[in-house]
Design a protein around this motif. Structure first.
Motif, short mmCIF file in Angstrom:
data_model
loop_
_atom_site.label_atom_id
_atom_site.label_comp_id
_atom_site.label_asym_id
_atom_site.label_seq_id
_atom_site.Cartn_x
_atom_site.Cartn_y
_atom_site.Cartn_z
N CYS A 85 0.83 -1.20 0.00
CA CYS A 85 0.00 0.00 0.00
C CYS A 85 0.86 1.25 0.00
O CYS A 85 1.74 1.40 0.86
CB CYS A 85 -0.91 0.01 1.24
N ASP A 86 0.63 2.12 -0.98
CA ASP A 86 1.20 3.46 -1.00
C ASP A 86 0.10 4.44 -0.64
O ASP A 86 -0.95 4.48 -1.30
CB ASP A 86 1.73 3.82 -2.40
N ASP A 87 0.33 5.23 0.40
CA ASP A 87 -0.66 6.23 0.82
C ASP A 87 0.12 7.41 1.40
O ASP A 87 0.41 7.46 2.59
CB ASP A 87 -1.61 5.63 1.86
N ARG A 89 1.23 10.92 2.75
CA ARG A 89 0.73 12.11 3.43
C ARG A 89 1.32 13.38 2.82
O ARG A 89 0.68 14.43 2.80
CB ARG A 89 1.06 12.04 4.92
N VAL A 99 -2.24 7.72 -3.46
CA VAL A 99 -3.17 7.46 -2.35
C VAL A 99 -3.87 6.14 -2.60
O VAL A 99 -4.46 5.92 -3.67
CB VAL A 99 -4.22 8.60 -2.24
N ASP A 100 -3.77 5.25 -1.64
CA ASP A 100 -4.44 3.95 -1.70
C ASP A 100 -4.11 3.18 -2.98
O ASP A 100 -4.99 2.58 -3.61
CB ASP A 100 -5.95 4.11 -1.56
N THR A 139 3.43 4.15 5.20
CA THR A 139 2.89 3.95 3.84
C THR A 139 3.52 4.92 2.85
O THR A 139 2.95 5.22 1.80
CB THR A 139 1.35 4.11 3.82
#
Length: 217
Positions: A85-87, A89, A99-100, A139
């Motif tokens: 998962c890449d999310d 900030r 994101v997601d 993430t």
């Protein structure tokens, strides 16, 4: 051959202790007689995986430890698990902010480190270096490269390789933190020695020990 990686500065910082510590640890291990390569990775989604892949191809290491900065953490963090998962900030150094998104589309939900994290924890504590087993690598690009590393070791030759790998987070370097701020930090020399301790432990340990190092939350 041992491969150590760290990241370039990000988030407005002018230095990244993950790279300075990895480079210094490389020198320590070379003095021990080990064959070691240290590679600086861009703090960029996707591109960091390409640079890591090139290094794996070039050096064909038996042990890979990727290192990243976790500013605010007080201890050396031995990461246990990478998630698909890449999310982000904040944007990476190229302005990307996934994101997601999956690190590897269709890949497994997660991979565990193949380092002996509990034995390394014990060795670090014995050496007087503050350390912990961490259950999350975040993430951002750190988890991104951790997952990509473990996926590559699992699949790059069509089957799992004998190469072991994992990820370590280091705190801020002491010089990054304003004096009196109370923000946790460690000298780069301590971080470098910590990485060398983990490498030595991994090279001499084939089966991890059982040691309580979990968390309640």
């Amino acid at each position: 051959m041992i491969l150590l990686t760290g990241f370039e500065p990000f988030g407005g910082e002018t230095t990244n202790p993950s790279w300075t510590a990895a480079a210094a640890a490389s020198a320590i291990l070379k003095a021990d007689g080990h064959a070691v390569a240290a590679v600086e990775l861009p703090c960029v989604f996707g591109q960091s995986i390409t640079v890591l892949g090139d290094a794996l191809q070039r050096y064909d290491p038996e042990l890979v430890i990727c290192v990243g900065q976790a500013g605010g953490r007080p201890r050396i963090s031995l990461e246990r698990i990478a998630i698909n998962c890449d999310d982000a900030r904040i944007p990476d150094n190229a302005g990307n902010r996934p994101v997601d998104e999956e690190v590897v589309p269709g890949g497994p939900a997660a991979y565990f480190s193949s380092l002996p994290v509990k034995a390394a924890l014990e060795a670090l504590r014995t050496a007087g270096i503050p350390a912990e087993v961490s259950q999350t690598a975040g993430t951002y690009v750190c988890n991104h490269i951790f997952y990509a590393l473990m996926h590559s070791l699992e699949t790059r030759l069509g089957a799992p390789t004998a190469t072991r790998g994992g990820f370590i987070h280091v705190p801020y370097e002491t010089q990054q933190v304003p004096r009196g701020s109370g923000t946790p930090s460690l000298p780069v020399a301590v971080m470098a020695e910590a990485l060398a301790v983990v490498v030595r432990t991994a090279m001499s340990t084939t089966t991890d020990i059982r040691l309580s190092a979990g968390t309640l939350h």
